[in-house]
Design an enzyme around this catalytic site. Structure first.
Site, PDB file in Angstrom:
ATOM      1  N   GLN A 134       0.810  -1.218   0.000  1.00  0.00           N
ATOM      2  CA  GLN A 134       0.000   0.000   0.000  1.00  0.00           C
ATOM      3  C   GLN A 134       0.839   1.262   0.000  1.00  0.00           C
ATOM      4  O   GLN A 134       0.331   2.362  -0.193  1.00  0.00           O
ATOM      5  CB  GLN A 134      -0.917   0.011   1.219  1.00  0.00           C
ATOM      6  CG  GLN A 134      -0.190   0.178   2.544  1.00  0.00           C
ATOM      7  CD  GLN A 134      -1.097  -0.021   3.736  1.00  0.00           C
ATOM      8  OE1 GLN A 134      -1.590  -1.123   3.982  1.00  0.00           O
ATOM      9  NE2 GLN A 134      -1.321   1.053   4.483  1.00  0.00           N
ATOM     10  N   CYS A 140      -5.026   0.493   3.834  1.00  0.00           N
ATOM     11  CA  CYS A 140      -5.106  -0.911   4.252  1.00  0.00           C
ATOM     12  C   CYS A 140      -6.539  -1.412   4.217  1.00  0.00           C
ATOM     13  O   CYS A 140      -6.783  -2.596   3.956  1.00  0.00           O
ATOM     14  CB  CYS A 140      -4.517  -1.089   5.640  1.00  0.00           C
ATOM     15  SG  CYS A 140      -5.289  -0.064   6.908  1.00  0.00           S
ATOM     16  N   HIS A 293      -5.904  -0.903  11.987  1.00  0.00           N
ATOM     17  CA  HIS A 293      -5.221  -1.508  10.832  1.00  0.00           C
ATOM     18  C   HIS A 293      -6.062  -2.655  10.293  1.00  0.00           C
ATOM     19  O   HIS A 293      -6.686  -3.382  11.064  1.00  0.00           O
ATOM     20  CB  HIS A 293      -3.836  -2.010  11.221  1.00  0.00           C
ATOM     21  CG  HIS A 293      -3.016  -2.460  10.051  1.00  0.00           C
ATOM     22  ND1 HIS A 293      -2.801  -1.672   8.945  1.00  0.00           N
ATOM     23  CD2 HIS A 293      -2.376  -3.627   9.807  1.00  0.00           C
ATOM     24  CE1 HIS A 293      -2.051  -2.337   8.078  1.00  0.00           C
ATOM     25  NE2 HIS A 293      -1.782  -3.530   8.579  1.00  0.00           N
ATOM     26  N   ASN A 313      -0.758  -9.183   5.226  1.00  0.00           N
ATOM     27  CA  ASN A 313      -0.681  -7.735   5.347  1.00  0.00           C
ATOM     28  C   ASN A 313      -0.520  -7.093   3.960  1.00  0.00           C
ATOM     29  O   ASN A 313      -0.425  -7.798   2.950  1.00  0.00           O
ATOM     30  CB  ASN A 313       0.502  -7.352   6.253  1.00  0.00           C
ATOM     31  CG  ASN A 313       0.334  -5.988   6.888  1.00  0.00           C
ATOM     32  OD1 ASN A 313      -0.677  -5.318   6.712  1.00  0.00           O
ATOM     33  ND2 ASN A 313       1.336  -5.556   7.635  1.00  0.00           N
TER      34      ASN A 313
END
Length: 346
Positions: A134, A140, A293, A313
């Site tokens: 990202q 995110c 997150h 992630n």
């Protein structure tokens, strides 16, 4: 004996400092590895200073680990030349997410935790899409939504060869209230895609790490996927981690929000381990308002007597274990995992 001890202490002191040669070598390797190109010499000097501070922090942590004073080692990731503000932007999530039931909702009350597998890894099964980055944009929330959709589409089609989808479309085309590069909401990303009835590939609608709400370039003639609906864990479910395990085992990867405190953020941003991530602050009671997150839950398992969630992630493949992390499971709800979970219906 005294001389021996002094030599040992001296060796630790040397290893905790960075020579000009080490810094130059590591800096050049970092720029090459992450394809860094700066506007001018002034910006490069600024970024190099940030990188040097990160490198010192990592080396100090690893020396303490070798001395038995810390529980884990750290490494250099793609965030090593970011400012703290840029790192904060890069991990703002779908906080304040509220539950909304999709049209295909199941309550899983007919399934016992003992009936599902002890471990499942959708990455090992070949259904997870590539790990993306990202960058400095706090997107995110969009990557989490897209990552879960991509995995569900792959499972449905029994392949991993489908086109990967566009996070940039969400950034540009979703309502302003959905989010931008400062923060965003998983639910609103999914809701936009559901109402839009189409998603472009990230080849046709490339990621730019910035939001431009006045320049939506979605092309419905190039749509490669469609979201039928989405569901979430109901508020009344008491053991949300048990529910999440059932969900991941029977339905597939899901989108979720977690909490990373300011104190934990340095370690989280530089995570380069295959061990299980657990911290004192994540062990505290986390509320929905603290979730900051967004990730994809890609499986679960156990390691050395501890249970973990396998999370994907959006910090690139050089973060964590090739872009993944093992997060403590049955902590309970370590880092708030399970408080806000969405699974797309494709």
């Amino acid at each position: 004996m005294k001389l021996f001890i002094i030599l040992i202490l001296a060796s630790y002191a040397i290893s905790a400092t960075i020579s000009d040669y080490q810094l130059e070598s590591q800096w050049e390797n970092f720029k090459k590895k992450y394809d860094r190109k700066y506007l001018d010499a002034k910006e490069e000097a600024f970024r190099k200073g940030l990188f040097a501070n990160t490198l010192k922090f990592v080396q100090k942590q690893n020396v303490r680990y070798d001395e038995g004073l810390e529980q884990f080692r750290l490494g250099i990731t793609s965030l090593a030349d970011f400012t703290e503000e840029e790192k904060e932007k890069g991990s703002r999530s779908g906080r304040r997410i509220r539950s909304r039931l999709g049209q295909d909702f199941r309550d899983f009350s007919d399934i016992k935790v003992t009936d599902i597998k002890n471990a499942i890894d959708w990455r090992a099964r070949g259904f997870m899409s590539k790990v993306k980055n990202q960058s400095t944009c706090g997107s995110c929330w969009a990557f989490s939504a897209i990552g879960a959709i991509e995995a569900r589409l792959n499972i449905k089609s029994k392949t991993s060869e489908l086109p990967t989808l566009s996070e940039q479309q969400i950034l540009d085309c979703s309502p302003i209230a959905a989010g931008d590069c400062k923060y965003g909401w998983i639910k609103k990303a999914l809701n936009y895609l559901y109402l839009n009835k189409g998603i472009n590939s990230d080849f046709d609608y490339k990621y730019e790490a910035k939001a431009n709400k006045s320049n939506c370039r979605y092309d419905k003639t190039k749509s490669v996927a469609k979201l039928i609906g989405y569901s979430s864990i109901p508020y009344y479910v008491k053991n949300k981690e048990h529910f999440l395990a059932k969900l991941v085992a029977t339905e597939g990867p899901v989108s979720a929000a977690i909490h990373i405190s300011k104190n934990d953020k340095k370690n989280f941003d530089k995570w380069k381990k295959t061990d299980i991530y657990e911290t004192k602050e994540c062990a505290q009671t986390i509320t929905k308002k603290k979730l900051n997150h967004a990730i994809v839950v890609a499986g679960y398992g156990s390691l050395n007597g501890k249970d973990y969630w396998l999370i994907k992630n959006s910090y690139g493949e050089n973060w964590g274990d090739k872009g993944y992390m093992k997060l403590l499971r049955n902590g309970p709800m370590h880092c708030g995992i399970g408080l806000n979970v969405y699974y797309p219906i494709v």
